[in-house]
Motif scaffolding. Structure first.
Motif, PDB file in Angstrom:
ATOM      1  N   ASN A   1       0.810  -2.073   1.933  1.00 55.82           N
ATOM      2  CA  ASN A   1      -0.767  -1.843   2.143  1.00 55.82           C
ATOM      3  C   ASN A   1      -1.110  -0.312   1.103  1.00 55.82           C
ATOM      4  OD1 ASN A   1      -2.676  -2.850   3.594  1.00 55.82           O
ATOM      5  ND2 ASN A   1      -2.620  -1.282   5.158  1.00 55.82           N
ATOM      6  N   TYR A   2      -0.332   0.398   0.867  1.00 57.33           N
ATOM      7  CA  TYR A   2      -0.518   1.409   0.222  1.00 57.33           C
ATOM      8  C   TYR A   2       0.007   1.589  -1.224  1.00 57.33           C
ATOM      9  CZ  TYR A   2      -1.409   2.899   4.945  1.00 57.33           C
ATOM     10  OH  TYR A   2      -1.854   3.047   6.068  1.00 57.33           O
ATOM     11  N   GLU A   3       0.728   0.774  -1.700  1.00 61.29           N
ATOM     12  CA  GLU A   3       1.368   0.685  -2.963  1.00 61.29           C
ATOM     13  C   GLU A   3       1.370  -0.596  -3.776  1.00 61.29           C
ATOM     14  OE1 GLU A   3       2.013   3.312  -5.045  1.00 61.29           O
ATOM     15  OE2 GLU A   3       1.788   4.760  -3.311  1.00 61.29           O
ATOM     16  N   SER A   4       1.637  -0.598  -4.893  1.00 60.05           N
ATOM     17  CA  SER A   4       1.852  -2.178  -5.515  1.00 60.05           C
ATOM     18  C   SER A   4       3.172  -2.787  -5.141  1.00 60.05           C
ATOM     19  CB  SER A   4       1.383  -1.750  -7.019  1.00 60.05           C
ATOM     20  OG  SER A   4       3.057  -1.387  -7.712  1.00 60.05           O
ATOM     21  N   THR A   5       3.363  -4.039  -5.277  1.00 50.17           N
ATOM     22  CA  THR A   5       4.414  -4.627  -5.007  1.00 50.17           C
ATOM     23  C   THR A   5       5.771  -4.026  -5.825  1.00 50.17           C
ATOM     24  OG1 THR A   5       3.237  -6.724  -4.572  1.00 50.17           O
ATOM     25  CG2 THR A   5       5.407  -6.998  -5.129  1.00 50.17           C
ATOM     26  N   LEU A   6       5.412  -3.873  -7.267  1.00 50.12           N
ATOM     27  CA  LEU A   6       6.480  -3.357  -7.984  1.00 50.12           C
ATOM     28  C   LEU A   6       7.103  -1.816  -7.609  1.00 50.12           C
ATOM     29  CD1 LEU A   6       8.183  -3.719 -10.614  1.00 50.12           C
ATOM     30  CD2 LEU A   6       6.564  -2.289 -11.938  1.00 50.12           C
ATOM     31  N   ILE A   7       6.149  -1.084  -7.396  1.00 47.43           N
ATOM     32  CA  ILE A   7       6.494   0.285  -6.453  1.00 47.43           C
ATOM     33  C   ILE A   7       7.287   0.023  -5.311  1.00 47.43           C
ATOM     34  CG2 ILE A   7       5.678   2.480  -5.542  1.00 47.43           C
ATOM     35  CD1 ILE A   7       3.433   2.338  -7.973  1.00 47.43           C
ATOM     36  N   VAL A   8       6.909  -0.564  -4.537  1.00 50.67           N
ATOM     37  CA  VAL A   8       7.623  -0.917  -3.097  1.00 50.67           C
ATOM     38  C   VAL A   8       9.078  -1.502  -3.306  1.00 50.67           C
ATOM     39  CG1 VAL A   8       7.332  -2.067  -0.834  1.00 50.67           C
ATOM     40  CG2 VAL A   8       5.336  -1.148  -1.812  1.00 50.67           C
ATOM     41  N   VAL A   9       8.908  -2.530  -4.041  1.00 50.68           N
ATOM     42  CA  VAL A   9      10.323  -3.228  -4.326  1.00 50.68           C
ATOM     43  C   VAL A   9      11.421  -2.278  -4.876  1.00 50.68           C
ATOM     44  CG1 VAL A   9      11.427  -5.215  -5.375  1.00 50.68           C
ATOM     45  CG2 VAL A   9       9.477  -5.494  -4.263  1.00 50.68           C
ATOM     46  N   SER A  10      10.711  -1.492  -5.710  1.00 50.56           N
ATOM     47  CA  SER A  10      11.674  -0.676  -6.937  1.00 50.56           C
ATOM     48  C   SER A  10      12.061   0.431  -5.756  1.00 50.56           C
ATOM     49  CB  SER A  10      10.850   0.165  -7.966  1.00 50.56           C
ATOM     50  OG  SER A  10      10.423  -0.851  -8.780  1.00 50.56           O
ATOM     51  N   GLY A  11      11.126   1.013  -4.845  1.00 49.37           N
ATOM     52  CA  GLY A  11      11.562   1.902  -3.681  1.00 49.37           C
ATOM     53  C   GLY A  11      12.647   1.673  -2.937  1.00 49.37           C
ATOM     54  N   CYS A  12      12.441   0.194  -2.483  1.00 47.86           N
ATOM     55  CA  CYS A  12      13.444  -0.227  -1.561  1.00 47.86           C
ATOM     56  C   CYS A  12      14.728  -0.353  -2.311  1.00 47.86           C
ATOM     57  CB  CYS A  12      12.949  -1.615  -1.112  1.00 47.86           C
ATOM     58  SG  CYS A  12      11.606  -1.632  -0.026  1.00 47.86           S
ATOM     59  N   ILE A  13      14.807  -0.946  -3.535  1.00 51.69           N
ATOM     60  CA  ILE A  13      15.788  -0.965  -4.124  1.00 51.69           C
ATOM     61  C   ILE A  13      16.671   0.173  -4.231  1.00 51.69           C
ATOM     62  CG2 ILE A  13      17.028  -1.639  -6.443  1.00 51.69           C
ATOM     63  CD1 ILE A  13      14.998  -3.876  -6.470  1.00 51.69           C
ATOM     64  N   LEU A  14      16.065   1.316  -4.703  1.00 52.48           N
ATOM     65  CA  LEU A  14      16.602   2.862  -4.820  1.00 52.48           C
ATOM     66  C   LEU A  14      16.961   3.312  -3.594  1.00 52.48           C
ATOM     67  CD1 LEU A  14      16.725   5.167  -6.748  1.00 52.48           C
ATOM     68  CD2 LEU A  14      14.550   5.670  -6.201  1.00 52.48           C
ATOM     69  N   TYR A  15      16.230   3.124  -2.406  1.00 51.33           N
ATOM     70  CA  TYR A  15      16.549   3.696  -1.220  1.00 51.33           C
ATOM     71  C   TYR A  15      17.952   2.966  -0.918  1.00 51.33           C
ATOM     72  CZ  TYR A  15      16.848   4.106   3.821  1.00 51.33           C
ATOM     73  OH  TYR A  15      17.143   4.340   5.234  1.00 51.33           O
TER      74      TYR A  15
END
Length: 167
Positions: free
Chosen positions: A122-136
């Protein structure tokens, strides 16, 4: 003779201090899981009008809560009496606790972050969210692995000193 008794007392106090440090670290893990569950519940409540976001948040929170009550409880590991025999018993219980915790922690953390995805989109793009999840997930895996290895080494050292002290 007096020197030997003093050394044993110092050794036992050191062992007890190390064990309490292990318990303290586990309490911090419980506190962290409570924080994540609370964050998910509050966020789910705030987004209750959008079920596509609220339901995954609730599921992530439920998994965290189940994990807390099933695998993060330290109630039966408390050091009741201050003898090396009771400390040895508590260390064995703690070792079993850590083994059970190690099996499920990565799954729970990964599931929780995946359940955050609809809200984050809802707040970020799909790329940023998926990258953040993978990084986490990578960071939690890496640092969790290091922490579990350190705890395992500390438990082994504590067991060895207890074994030598009992003899």
């Amino acid at each position: 003779m007096e020197q030997s008794r003093t050394n044993r007392t110092d050794l036992f106090q050191n062992q007890l201090k190390n064990f309490k440090a292990l318990l303290s670290g586990s309490k911090m893990a419980t506190l962290s899981a409570v924080f994540l569950a609370t964050f998910s519940l509050v966020t789910a409540y705030m987004t209750r009008s959008n079920l596509g976001q609220a339901i995954p948040l609730l599921l992530g929170s439920i998994v965290q809560i189940v994990y807390i009550f099933k695998y993060l409880q330290l109630d039966d590991i408390k050091q009741k009496s201050y003898t090396q025999k009771s400390l040895k018993s508590s260390v064995v219980k703690f070792k079993v606790y850590m083994s059970n915790r190690k099996k499920y922690e990565m799954f729970v953390m990964s599931f929780w972050i995946i359940m955050m995805v609809p809200y984050a989109l809802n707040y970020e793009s799909t790329l940023i969210v998926v990258s953040g999840c993978i990084l986490y997930i990578v960071l939690v895996s890496f640092f969790g692995s290091l922490a579990f290895k350190k705890v395992d080494n500390n438990i082994e050292l504590l067991e060895a000193t207890l074994k030598n002290a009992v003899q």
